[in-house]
Design a protein around this motif. Sequence first.
Motif, PDB file in Angstrom:
ATOM      1  N   TYR A   1      36.177  49.777  40.188  1.00  0.00           N
ATOM      2  CA  TYR A   1      36.832  49.017  39.277  1.00  0.00           C
ATOM      3  C   TYR A   1      37.723  49.682  38.193  1.00  0.00           C
ATOM      4  O   TYR A   1      36.797  50.251  37.386  1.00  0.00           O
ATOM      5  CB  TYR A   1      35.910  47.886  39.022  1.00  0.00           C
ATOM      6  N   PRO A   2      38.991  49.615  37.949  1.00  0.00           N
ATOM      7  CA  PRO A   2      39.728  50.296  36.879  1.00  0.00           C
ATOM      8  C   PRO A   2      39.931  49.314  35.326  1.00  0.00           C
ATOM      9  O   PRO A   2      40.722  48.561  35.611  1.00  0.00           O
ATOM     10  CB  PRO A   2      40.902  50.534  37.382  1.00  0.00           C
ATOM     11  N   LEU A   3      38.788  49.420  35.078  1.00  0.00           N
ATOM     12  CA  LEU A   3      38.899  48.372  33.599  1.00  0.00           C
ATOM     13  C   LEU A   3      39.929  48.527  32.764  1.00  0.00           C
ATOM     14  O   LEU A   3      40.614  47.920  32.364  1.00  0.00           O
ATOM     15  CB  LEU A   3      37.550  48.718  32.741  1.00  0.00           C
ATOM     16  N   GLN A   4      40.271  50.019  32.574  1.00  0.00           N
ATOM     17  CA  GLN A   4      41.455  50.281  31.628  1.00  0.00           C
ATOM     18  C   GLN A   4      42.816  49.682  32.411  1.00  0.00           C
ATOM     19  O   GLN A   4      43.469  48.985  31.572  1.00  0.00           O
ATOM     20  CB  GLN A   4      41.668  51.689  31.499  1.00  0.00           C
ATOM     21  N   ARG A   5      43.157  49.734  33.636  1.00  0.00           N
ATOM     22  CA  ARG A   5      44.156  49.210  34.113  1.00  0.00           C
ATOM     23  C   ARG A   5      44.213  47.630  34.111  1.00  0.00           C
ATOM     24  O   ARG A   5      45.146  47.043  33.854  1.00  0.00           O
ATOM     25  CB  ARG A   5      44.334  49.859  35.708  1.00  0.00           C
ATOM     26  N   HIS A   6      42.968  46.947  34.425  1.00  0.00           N
ATOM     27  CA  HIS A   6      42.786  45.816  34.199  1.00  0.00           C
ATOM     28  C   HIS A   6      43.219  45.108  32.786  1.00  0.00           C
ATOM     29  O   HIS A   6      44.046  44.319  32.689  1.00  0.00           O
ATOM     30  CB  HIS A   6      41.444  45.031  34.447  1.00  0.00           C
TER      31      HIS A   6
ATOM     32  N   MET B   1      37.799  42.513  42.127  1.00  0.00           N
ATOM     33  CA  MET B   1      36.756  43.723  42.230  1.00  0.00           C
ATOM     34  C   MET B   1      36.065  43.651  40.900  1.00  0.00           C
ATOM     35  O   MET B   1      34.718  43.870  41.156  1.00  0.00           O
ATOM     36  CB  MET B   1      37.945  45.010  41.877  1.00  0.00           C
ATOM     37  N   ARG B   2      36.371  43.073  40.075  1.00  0.00           N
ATOM     38  CA  ARG B   2      35.344  42.829  38.705  1.00  0.00           C
ATOM     39  C   ARG B   2      34.290  42.132  39.010  1.00  0.00           C
ATOM     40  O   ARG B   2      32.998  42.447  38.900  1.00  0.00           O
ATOM     41  CB  ARG B   2      36.257  42.129  37.597  1.00  0.00           C
ATOM     42  N   LEU B   3      34.791  40.968  39.663  1.00  0.00           N
ATOM     43  CA  LEU B   3      33.672  39.895  40.179  1.00  0.00           C
ATOM     44  C   LEU B   3      32.583  40.375  41.168  1.00  0.00           C
ATOM     45  O   LEU B   3      31.397  40.177  41.255  1.00  0.00           O
ATOM     46  CB  LEU B   3      34.077  38.588  40.499  1.00  0.00           C
ATOM     47  N   LYS B   4      33.042  41.228  42.020  1.00  0.00           N
ATOM     48  CA  LYS B   4      32.222  41.906  43.082  1.00  0.00           C
ATOM     49  C   LYS B   4      31.465  43.037  42.555  1.00  0.00           C
ATOM     50  O   LYS B   4      30.881  43.923  43.257  1.00  0.00           O
ATOM     51  CB  LYS B   4      33.146  42.250  44.348  1.00  0.00           C
ATOM     52  N   ALA B   5      31.773  43.507  41.229  1.00  0.00           N
ATOM     53  CA  ALA B   5      31.192  44.514  40.629  1.00  0.00           C
ATOM     54  C   ALA B   5      31.484  45.982  41.617  1.00  0.00           C
ATOM     55  O   ALA B   5      30.495  46.599  41.626  1.00  0.00           O
ATOM     56  CB  ALA B   5      29.735  44.468  40.629  1.00  0.00           C
ATOM     57  N   ALA B   6      32.548  46.171  41.868  1.00  0.00           N
ATOM     58  CA  ALA B   6      33.024  47.312  42.593  1.00  0.00           C
ATOM     59  C   ALA B   6      33.016  48.479  41.919  1.00  0.00           C
ATOM     60  O   ALA B   6      33.282  48.591  40.581  1.00  0.00           O
ATOM     61  CB  ALA B   6      34.506  47.122  43.389  1.00  0.00           C
ATOM     62  N   ALA B   7      32.552  49.449  42.467  1.00  0.00           N
ATOM     63  CA  ALA B   7      32.230  50.821  41.913  1.00  0.00           C
ATOM     64  C   ALA B   7      33.465  51.245  41.232  1.00  0.00           C
ATOM     65  O   ALA B   7      33.579  52.229  40.098  1.00  0.00           O
ATOM     66  CB  ALA B   7      31.291  51.667  42.606  1.00  0.00           C
TER      67      ALA B   7
ATOM     68  N   GLU C   1      48.597  41.543  41.104  1.00  0.00           N
ATOM     69  CA  GLU C   1      47.777  43.050  41.025  1.00  0.00           C
ATOM     70  C   GLU C   1      46.444  42.465  39.998  1.00  0.00           C
ATOM     71  O   GLU C   1      45.434  42.957  40.503  1.00  0.00           O
ATOM     72  CB  GLU C   1      48.521  43.871  40.311  1.00  0.00           C
ATOM     73  N   GLU C   2      46.536  41.757  39.103  1.00  0.00           N
ATOM     74  CA  GLU C   2      45.482  41.285  38.124  1.00  0.00           C
ATOM     75  C   GLU C   2      44.502  40.534  39.117  1.00  0.00           C
ATOM     76  O   GLU C   2      43.197  40.797  38.795  1.00  0.00           O
ATOM     77  CB  GLU C   2      45.869  40.376  36.900  1.00  0.00           C
ATOM     78  N   ALA C   3      44.824  39.659  39.942  1.00  0.00           N
ATOM     79  CA  ALA C   3      43.894  38.966  40.726  1.00  0.00           C
ATOM     80  C   ALA C   3      43.089  39.733  41.576  1.00  0.00           C
ATOM     81  O   ALA C   3      41.930  39.744  41.736  1.00  0.00           O
ATOM     82  CB  ALA C   3      44.834  37.833  41.510  1.00  0.00           C
ATOM     83  N   VAL C   4      44.036  40.828  42.044  1.00  0.00           N
ATOM     84  CA  VAL C   4      42.911  41.712  43.010  1.00  0.00           C
ATOM     85  C   VAL C   4      41.706  42.338  42.081  1.00  0.00           C
ATOM     86  O   VAL C   4      40.667  42.572  42.429  1.00  0.00           O
ATOM     87  CB  VAL C   4      43.902  42.747  43.439  1.00  0.00           C
ATOM     88  N   LEU C   5      42.285  42.872  40.848  1.00  0.00           N
ATOM     89  CA  LEU C   5      41.347  43.527  40.028  1.00  0.00           C
ATOM     90  C   LEU C   5      40.249  42.619  39.408  1.00  0.00           C
ATOM     91  O   LEU C   5      38.967  43.016  39.352  1.00  0.00           O
ATOM     92  CB  LEU C   5      42.096  44.231  38.867  1.00  0.00           C
ATOM     93  N   ASN C   6      40.626  41.383  39.046  1.00  0.00           N
ATOM     94  CA  ASN C   6      39.793  40.475  38.983  1.00  0.00           C
ATOM     95  C   ASN C   6      38.625  40.484  39.942  1.00  0.00           C
ATOM     96  O   ASN C   6      37.285  40.213  39.543  1.00  0.00           O
ATOM     97  CB  ASN C   6      40.265  39.259  38.579  1.00  0.00           C
TER      98      ASN C   6
END
Length: 115
Positions: free
Chosen positions: A83-88, A75-81, A68-73
Amino acid sequence: MTASLNRPDNVISFPARSPETSLRRPRLLIRAAREGQRHWRRERDLARLLRLENCPRPGACLPRLRAEEAVLNDMRLKAAADYPLQRHVLLMIAILAEMKAAIEAAPAPLLAARP
């Protein structure tokens, strides 16, 4: 599945990662996760983060947390709108805490007897 039969129960294994897969994370993200360790309560927070009734044994959920962290990372790298920073940050806290819990729960190695 024969490989899992030969593996001791106290070994934590992760799928092999390709060389181009980087495990590097921003310093600020790691710093926030380390700071969050002080307030982390495994029984309360891990079950809530994973949406489970009960907490799994230490280390058992690491593959799920890392996936799950890899998926969020990504999203972070792609600057997805969305992107849930708090969950990351919570996932990073959980990964660090679970790694520590798995090490602490592992049986102590037998010490060689000294003559």
